[in-house]
Design a protein around this motif. Structure first.
Motif, PDB file in Angstrom:
ATOM      1  N   HIS A 184      43.100  49.470  40.723  1.00  0.00           N
ATOM      2  CA  HIS A 184      43.365  49.216  42.132  1.00  0.00           C
ATOM      3  C   HIS A 184      43.866  47.800  42.387  1.00  0.00           C
ATOM      4  O   HIS A 184      44.457  47.530  43.432  1.00  0.00           O
ATOM      5  CB  HIS A 184      42.095  49.445  42.939  1.00  0.00           C
ATOM      6  N   SER A 185      43.596  46.859  41.460  1.00  0.00           N
ATOM      7  CA  SER A 185      43.968  45.463  41.702  1.00  0.00           C
ATOM      8  C   SER A 185      44.864  44.894  40.611  1.00  0.00           C
ATOM      9  O   SER A 185      45.044  43.679  40.524  1.00  0.00           O
ATOM     10  CB  SER A 185      42.701  44.601  41.833  1.00  0.00           C
ATOM     11  N   ALA A 186      45.446  45.745  39.798  1.00  0.00           N
ATOM     12  CA  ALA A 186      46.252  45.282  38.667  1.00  0.00           C
ATOM     13  C   ALA A 186      47.440  44.440  39.113  1.00  0.00           C
ATOM     14  O   ALA A 186      47.922  43.576  38.358  1.00  0.00           O
ATOM     15  CB  ALA A 186      46.733  46.474  37.845  1.00  0.00           C
ATOM     16  N   ARG A 187      47.908  44.650  40.356  1.00  0.00           N
ATOM     17  CA  ARG A 187      49.079  43.905  40.837  1.00  0.00           C
ATOM     18  C   ARG A 187      48.700  42.605  41.531  1.00  0.00           C
ATOM     19  O   ARG A 187      49.579  41.867  41.981  1.00  0.00           O
ATOM     20  CB  ARG A 187      49.879  44.785  41.803  1.00  0.00           C
ATOM     21  N   HIS A 188      47.419  42.289  41.616  1.00  0.00           N
ATOM     22  CA  HIS A 188      46.998  41.068  42.300  1.00  0.00           C
ATOM     23  C   HIS A 188      47.344  39.826  41.485  1.00  0.00           C
ATOM     24  O   HIS A 188      47.532  39.878  40.268  1.00  0.00           O
ATOM     25  CB  HIS A 188      45.490  41.099  42.551  1.00  0.00           C
TER      26      HIS A 188
ATOM     27  N   LEU B 119      32.017  36.900  39.011  1.00  0.00           N
ATOM     28  CA  LEU B 119      32.808  38.032  38.516  1.00  0.00           C
ATOM     29  C   LEU B 119      33.462  38.725  39.695  1.00  0.00           C
ATOM     30  O   LEU B 119      32.771  39.186  40.614  1.00  0.00           O
ATOM     31  CB  LEU B 119      31.910  39.006  37.749  1.00  0.00           C
ATOM     32  N   GLU B 120      34.775  38.796  39.687  1.00  0.00           N
ATOM     33  CA  GLU B 120      35.552  39.337  40.809  1.00  0.00           C
ATOM     34  C   GLU B 120      36.659  40.248  40.310  1.00  0.00           C
ATOM     35  O   GLU B 120      37.183  40.054  39.214  1.00  0.00           O
ATOM     36  CB  GLU B 120      36.178  38.194  41.621  1.00  0.00           C
ATOM     37  N   ASP B 121      37.018  41.226  41.145  1.00  0.00           N
ATOM     38  CA  ASP B 121      38.107  42.136  40.771  1.00  0.00           C
ATOM     39  C   ASP B 121      39.312  42.003  41.677  1.00  0.00           C
ATOM     40  O   ASP B 121      40.306  42.696  41.474  1.00  0.00           O
ATOM     41  CB  ASP B 121      37.621  43.591  40.826  1.00  0.00           C
ATOM     42  N   SER B 122      39.247  41.130  42.703  1.00  0.00           N
ATOM     43  CA  SER B 122      40.358  41.032  43.651  1.00  0.00           C
ATOM     44  C   SER B 122      40.901  39.610  43.727  1.00  0.00           C
ATOM     45  O   SER B 122      40.204  38.639  43.398  1.00  0.00           O
ATOM     46  CB  SER B 122      39.914  41.460  45.054  1.00  0.00           C
TER      47      SER B 122
END
Length: 236
Positions: A203-207, A179-182
């Motif tokens: 914070h990472s929606a644009r990744h 499970l990762e968010d970045s």
């Protein structure tokens, strides 16, 4: 979203996954909000502005790689070790009264434990930072092991940390859900051959999460529970 649904159907696991590995920052806790405040203060002291673009470039990477990006970005005279120590001190001070679990975290931990699925943490943060964060909620004993930046030679997006996690569990990587968010974290998990699940935050929606096998809205997303073969989420 059609493409992501097709991916979900293709990775339904029989039997259930052998283990689940959690990233920590931004995935388990709202630490990315705090790290933005840390970066802002760190650069304010040096006459620069910490932007969202710089934050995106640094996110998910180990301390050396992260702060070397900051140094190049603003042509700083500091070495990465100085910035890392100062940042760590600021972070540990700033988490007091500000750090919170991300939605669904505690319920997911409960569900995994009831199902007997072992879990670990693999973070790009230092062990001192990990212990400060987990100690706030007395969570470290609930994990089989934790891996930090000090435990690997090459940080995310290199797959080393997730290959090491699978080996610690005694499992082939394809039996491990990560499970990762970045973006960097998902790239590391995918390169290791694990099942990379993206849980983007503000914070990472644009990744770029094109390497993820599935994208879910939160740790309480029913699609995640379905994949892990757990009873439905009922977060408080």
């Amino acid at each position: 979203m059609v493409e992501q649904t097709e991916r979900r159907e293709a990775i339904d696991l029989q039997p259930a996954p052998g283990a689940v590995v959690f990233d920590m920052d931004g995935l388990m806790f709202n630490t990315e909000d705090i790290y933005f405040a840390v970066g802002t203060e760190l650069l304010r002291r040096r006459g620069h502005v910490f932007t969202r673009e710089l934050s995106d470039a640094m996110m998910g990477r180990p301390p050396q790689a992260s702060f070397e990006i900051m140094i190049r970005w603003h042509n700083l005279s500091d070495d990465w070790q100085t910035l890392a120590r100062e940042s760590e001190d600021l972070f540990i001070e700033m988490i007091k009264g500000r750090i919170q679990p991300m939605p669904g975290l505690l319920e997911l931990l409960d569900a995994l434990e009831k199902a007997g699925i072992p879990k670990a943490i693999a973070t790009s943060s230092s062990r001192r930072t990990l212990q400060a964060v987990l100690g706030t909620f007395q969570l470290e004993p609930r994990f089989h092991f934790t891996l930090t930046a000090e435990d690997v030679q090459r940080g995310k997006p290199d797959p080393e940390i997730y290959l090491k996690a699978a080996a610690r569990f005694g499992l082939e990587p394809e039996r491990v859900v990560v499970l990762e968010d970045s973006e960097a974290g998902c790239r590391a998990a995918a390169a290791a051959g694990t099942i990379a699940i993206a849980v983007p935050g503000p914070h990472s929606a644009r990744h770029d999460f094109s390497t993820a096998r599935l994208i879910v809205s939160s740790l309480a997303d029913p699609k995640l529970y379905e994949l892990l073969q757990l009873p439905g989420a009922t977060p408080s």
